[in-house]
Design an enzyme around this catalytic site. Structure first.
Site, PDB file in Angstrom:
ATOM      1  N   TYR A 155       0.832  -1.207   0.000  1.00 38.67           N
ATOM      2  CA  TYR A 155       0.000   0.000   0.000  1.00 38.67           C
ATOM      3  C   TYR A 155       0.870   1.262   0.000  1.00 38.67           C
ATOM      4  CZ  TYR A 155      -3.863   3.047   1.598  1.00 38.67           C
ATOM      5  OH  TYR A 155      -4.810   4.028   1.732  1.00 38.67           O
ATOM      6  N   LYS A 159       0.768   4.080  -2.927  1.00 38.70           N
ATOM      7  CA  LYS A 159       0.343   5.453  -2.639  1.00 38.70           C
ATOM      8  C   LYS A 159       1.475   6.458  -2.836  1.00 38.70           C
ATOM      9  CE  LYS A 159      -4.019   4.907  -1.644  1.00 38.70           C
ATOM     10  NZ  LYS A 159      -5.035   5.409  -2.598  1.00 38.70           N
TER      11      LYS A 159
END
Length: 308
Positions: A155, A159
């Site tokens: 993640y 991001k």
């Protein structure tokens, strides 16, 4: 601010933050293309917008493949005649520490978040450039991508990569009048619902009650409704001069995240030999080490989560 006559795509907008973004864009006058992997969820989202007097349609497909990006743009143009706004929100989580993370865990998260953002923005940019009327690209980042977070290698990579792409797109799309920005929300989501620190805030949000001021003011944590207005503002003509930015929002707080900049610079004649580094490393680097991860203030006693 008015989005009358504008058309928006919001990926991952069947529920949660994405739905709040879509509903706010529609409230401001935009027609919206809803996207979700579940047909019933997407239909409910469309119905909620139409019940409030807005216009919406749905594309049921997973974000990531180029084919989905093409479907989304086609739905906007064929249903509503144009495309002005793209919000890339779709995402999944597969949290685990590095040594337990499988290839599939890594690939799934980066495929949806990072590749899905890339394919959707590429397709939207192609259309917007050809249409010649400018546009708004709004990509959803995360504090994890800015600071790192335990158990979120996949993640964090996705991001952080999204913000890097946004800065590049701001340069590439400027001549076409297309802005590209990242929004860094801090809000009650499926992810924060599992974090004990946020228990009192998430519980209040789920009950439709105001969140304690500690969360809203001290750490800028709120509900989906606190993030959606920024999405609509960045989508409007009022934000035509804002591009390449990472803007945080949550609770009562809004922030502008800095671009990475050197915190110290030093030179050594002839280059940095091993001996020179050994002599100077602590002074140059060691005294300027940067923190990682987010640091939250201690919870007041009345907001402590219940004992497990």
């Amino acid at each position: 601010m008015s989005l009358n006559g504008k058309v928006a795509i919001v990926t991952g907008s069947g529920r949660g933050l994405g739905l709040a973004y879509a509903q706010e864009l529609a409230r401001q006058g935009a027609a919206v293309v809803i996207n979700d992997v579940d047909a019933a969820t997407a239909a409910e989202a469309v119905a909620s917008i139409e019940a409030a007097g807005g216009k919406a349609t749905a594309v049921v497909a997973p974000v990531g493949p180029s084919e989905t990006a093409k479907q989304l743009v086609a739905a906007a143009v064929e249903t509503f005649g144009r495309l002005d706004i793209l919000v890339t929100n779709a995402g999944v989580l597969r949290d685990t520490v590095l040594w337990k993370m499988s290839d599939d865990d890594f690939d799934l998260v980066t495929n949806v978040h990072l590749r899905g953002t890339f394919t959707c923005v590429r397709e939207a940019a192609i259309h917007m450039r050809e249409a010649g009327e400018g546009g708004r690209i709004i990509c959803i980042g995360s504090p994890t991508g800015q600071r790192g977070n335990f158990g979120q290698t996949n993640y964090a990579a996705a991001k952080a990569g999204i913000v890097g792409m946004v800065r590049t797109w701001a340069l590439e799309l400027k001549k076409a009048g297309i802005t590209a920005n990242a929004v860094i929300p801090v809000a009650a989501t499926a992810m924060t619902a599992t974090v004990p620190y946020f228990h009192a805030a998430v519980e209040a949000d789920a009950k439709g009650e105001p969140m304690p001021d500690f969360f809203r003011k001290e750490i800028g944590f709120g509900g989906a409704g606190d993030v959606a207005p920024l999405i609509a503002h960045l989508a409007s003509d009022a934000a035509a001069g804002v591009t390449g930015q990472a803007i945080g929002v949550g609770g009562d707080r809004i922030q502008v995240w800095s671009h990475p900049e050197p915190v110290v610079t030093a030179f050594h004649d002839g280059g940095w030999s091993a001996e020179a580094l050994a002599a100077e490393f602590d002074r140059v680097v060691g005294e300027n080490l940067q923190s990682v991860g987010e640091k939250f203030p201690a919870l007041p006693e009345e907001l402590q989560p219940p004992a497990a």
